[in-house]
Design an enzyme around this catalytic site. Structure first.
Site, PDB file in Angstrom:
ATOM      1  N   ASP A  71      15.326   8.379   8.553  1.00 16.10           N
ATOM      2  CA  ASP A  71      14.592   8.281   7.296  1.00 16.10           C
ATOM      3  C   ASP A  71      14.310   7.061   6.597  1.00 16.10           C
ATOM      4  O   ASP A  71      14.598   6.968   5.469  1.00 16.10           O
ATOM      5  CB  ASP A  71      15.524   9.354   6.239  1.00 16.10           C
ATOM      6  N   LYS A  76      25.685  10.448  -4.575  1.00 17.95           N
ATOM      7  CA  LYS A  76      24.780  11.569  -3.827  1.00 17.95           C
ATOM      8  C   LYS A  76      25.453  12.621  -3.683  1.00 17.95           C
ATOM      9  O   LYS A  76      26.373  12.580  -2.623  1.00 17.95           O
ATOM     10  CB  LYS A  76      24.124  10.880  -2.623  1.00 17.95           C
TER      11      LYS A  76
END
Ligand SMILES: *[C@@H]1O[C@H](CO)[C@@H](O)[C@H](O)[C@H]1NC(C)=O
Ligand SMILES: *[C@@H]1O[C@H](CO)[C@@H](O)[C@H](O)[C@H]1NC(C)=O
Ligand SMILES: *[C@@H]1O[C@H](CO)[C@@H](O)[C@H](O)[C@H]1NC(C)=O
Ligand SMILES: *[C@@H]1O[C@H](CO)[C@@H](O)[C@H](O)[C@H]1NC(C)=O
Ligand SMILES: *[C@@H]1O[C@H](CO)[C@@H](O)[C@H](O)[C@H]1NC(C)=O
Ligand SMILES: *[C@@H]1O[C@H](CO)[C@@H](O)[C@H](O)[C@H]1NC(C)=O
Length: 568
Positions: free
Chosen positions: A403, A303
């Site tokens: 999240d 990522k």
């Protein structure tokens, strides 16, 4: 540019730090440091040695529970000399010690024994012996005397010996008890300034010393070291692209991988691992994910972060915390990159999709999504809750996710859920992600109201609970649209629809295939509705959520209407 962003959003960014330490799981700790071999009861098992659990009582004192339910408050722990100082909050330790049998605990006490004398006449002279007021009765006083001394005074006259106990006289006089332990042997690590903990990968209770990872000392030393490392890696990259050297490095990475340590990679390494960012797996609110490989068998998801905040050392510090997270329901962090302004996180790669694939998005038509049994969905819901519980109640620091959504619940080949992207709220600009999330999901957001606007309350671990509740309702609601009897799907606001049905006492007849499905659907829905209560304080903690999901759900009551509270 990134400095500007950092300055603008700084007040918001620092949120994550303010939040550490939640209200319901912390003791007031007057300078008491709790770490291995001790752990607080809610922390994961590996944080402490068996028999060294502490907990907080309702007065927020830190309590050590000794055999036969003797509860004493911890005053001080000396990790080097392996001693613990305890006191009795009720100020009458003499009534508790008779019950205590230390041979059933990990602690011992090497004091000279003490005799207790019951004396009818109050002593006028002060003999320097301890008086135990709480044992006295009208006309009688009880004294504590070291067995080897003072016997002369007490064994005659108005006194009778009531008992002998293997604790010092000051224990009784001051209501304090000092105990030591010899297993685990960690004092030697402590005296060298090292940490002590379980050896990785062994089921035995073996401990070892290890170098403190990225702590305060590390930062001072580390700053210089980090520069040297970055510089030399960069130089290495420039000067020698030679195959042999990169193979040696890759071997080191694999060693780290096997030892479950997050490795630091340079940007050049990242490029190599992802084959020049060849295969894009997805794009999330915090950055772009690429597929990479460490070896022919080991694949990783890389990522590359956008808007990472703070300096390199802060980032590395956070990784120090996040990298220690190991839980079956949390994706493992394999490594990271902090090279100049570039930041990336390297996770284990899970070949199967995220939970999103199994939950029907509002726009999709039936048939485009594979469905799994309610039993399996319940398994995923419970696993996810356990992962969140671990993050919320980790050893050193509470990690809030901010999240939680189906895309961030990855599934392994047995459909076990693993939470990914944890800790990013601390590493990245949170404000940015909140905006993109709402934009991406116009229907039902997963973000708690207080995260969107501070006017609605304090952001806390309860904000993750809200998102988790939305996820549960999405699991249930996603299937409503599959049900032919309620075919007006696009118009149905599923969460409210669910609430109204349950309120009327109606069964949720959603895709019922097997016996027991109805119960699971009802349970998931009710727990979900509790989690999305408007006021954070009304939402359950993640521990309560796990308990509700583990039960059969028969005694769960419907929550107040979460869709009304916003008007009040
Ligand atoms: C304490 O426990 C041990 C083993 O459990 C037992 O052998 C011992 O007799 C006990 N001591 C007392 C004083 O009860
Ligand atoms: C001391 O002795 C008196 C008289 O026998 C008795 O009433 C009292 O309970 C004793 N106190 C203790 C602590 O044993
Ligand atoms: C810890 O660090 C010291 C020097 O900082 C080093 O000599 C030692 O080998 C390290 N120990 C471990 C177990 O890594
Ligand atoms: C998950 O992935 C494995 C390996 O790629 C595959 O065999 C399995 O069928 C997948 N499971 C699901 C439910 O897609
Ligand atoms: C679906 O919506 C239409 C109007 O949009 C309505 O006439 C119809 O009764 C609805 N069907 C159901 C099952 O609610
Ligand atoms: C659906 O429910 C949510 C509550 O989460 C509410 O905010 C939204 O306005 C509702 N939408 C419609 C169309 O009723």
């Amino acid at each position: 540019m990134s400095i500007l962003l950092f300055l603008v959003f700084f007040p918001l960014l620092s949120l994550g730090h303010i939040l550490e330490g939640s209200e319901d799981s912390s003791c007031k700790n007057d300078g008491l440091v709790i770490h291995f071999p001790f752990r607080l009861r809610h922390q994961p098992k590996h944080c402490g040695y068996p028999g060294f659990e502490l907990h907080c009582n309702n007065k927020k004192d830190t309590i050590l529970e000794l055999p036969s339910s003797v509860h004493l408050v911890v005053e001080k722990i000396d990790y080097v000399s392996q001693q613990i100082h305890l006191y009795d909050p009720e100020e009458c330790i003499a009534t508790k010690l008779p019950k205590l049998n230390l041979s059933q605990s990990n602690f011992r006490n090497d004091d000279d024994p003490t005799d207790l004398f019951n004396c009818s006449a109050p002593f006028s002279e002060n003999y320097g012996y301890y008086l135990i007021p709480c044992l006295g009765s009208p006309g009688y006083q009880v004294h504590a005397v070291t067995s080897t001394s003072g016997l002369k005074f007490f064994s005659s006259g108005p006194c009778t010996k009531i008992h002998q106990y293997p604790y010092s006289d000051s224990t009784f006089g001051e209501n304090k008890l000092q105990l030591s332990w010899s297993v685990p042997l960690c004092g030697n690590c402590e005296s060298k300034g090292m940490d002590c903990g379980f050896k990785d990968g062994t089921k035995l209770l073996e401990t070892h010393c290890f170098n403190r990872t990225m702590t305060h000392k590390g930062v001072v030393l580390g700053t210089a070291l980090v520069c040297i490392i970055v510089f030399s890696l960069y130089k290495l990259y420039l000067t020698s692209r030679n195959e042999r050297e990169s193979r040696v490095r890759l071997e080191k990475f694999l060693d780290d991988y096997k030892a479950i340590r997050p490795t630091r990679y340079s940007y050049a390494d990242i490029k190599k691992i992802t084959d020049d960012f060849n295969e894009k797996l997805g794009e999330g609110s915090y950055g772009t994910v690429y597929k990479g490989r460490l070896s022919s068998e080991i694949y990783v998801a890389v990522k590359v972060l956008r808007d990472s905040k703070g300096k390199g050392e802060e980032f590395i510090n956070e990784i120090g915390t996040i990298g220690r997270i190991h839980h079956v329901n949390v994706v493992r962090l394999v490594g990271f990159c902090a090279d100049g302004f570039r930041r990336a996180l390297i996770y284990e790669y899970l070949p199967n999709d995220s939970l999103e694939r199994f939950i029907l998005p509002v726009s999709s038509s039936p048939g485009s999504v594979s469905l799994i049994s309610w039993n399996k969905l319940q398994h995923i819901a419970l696993g996810t809750a356990r992962g969140i519980e671990y993050l919320h109640q980790g050893c050193d620091q509470q990690i809030l996710h901010f999240d939680i959504k189906p895309q961030n619940i990855l599934l392994d080949h047995n459909l076990n859920p693993k939470i990914c992207d944890f800790g990013l709220a601390k590493l990245c600009s949170k404000e940015k992600s909140a905006v993109t999330m709402t934009a991406a999901r116009g229907t039902i957001g997963y973000i708690a109201p207080e995260v969107l606007s501070r006017n609605f309350g304090k952001v806390s671990h309860k904000s993750d609970i809200y998102s988790y509740g939305m996820l549960l309702l999405e699991m249930v609601g996603g299937s409503i649209k599959m049900d032919s009897k309620t075919n007006n799907h696009s118009k149905v606001n599923s969460s409210e629809w669910i609430y109204r049905h349950l309120e009327k006492g109606e069964e949720l007849k959603i895709r019922i295939e097997e016996e027991g499905d109805g119960t699971i659907v009802r349970k998931l829905a009710i727990v979900g509705l509790w989690c999305i209560q408007w006021h954070p304080i009304d939402r359950p903690s993640i521990k309560e959520v796990t308990q509700m999901l583990e039960g059969d759900g028969s005694h769960l009551n419907l929550s107040p209407n979460p869709f009304m509270a916003s008007n009040t």
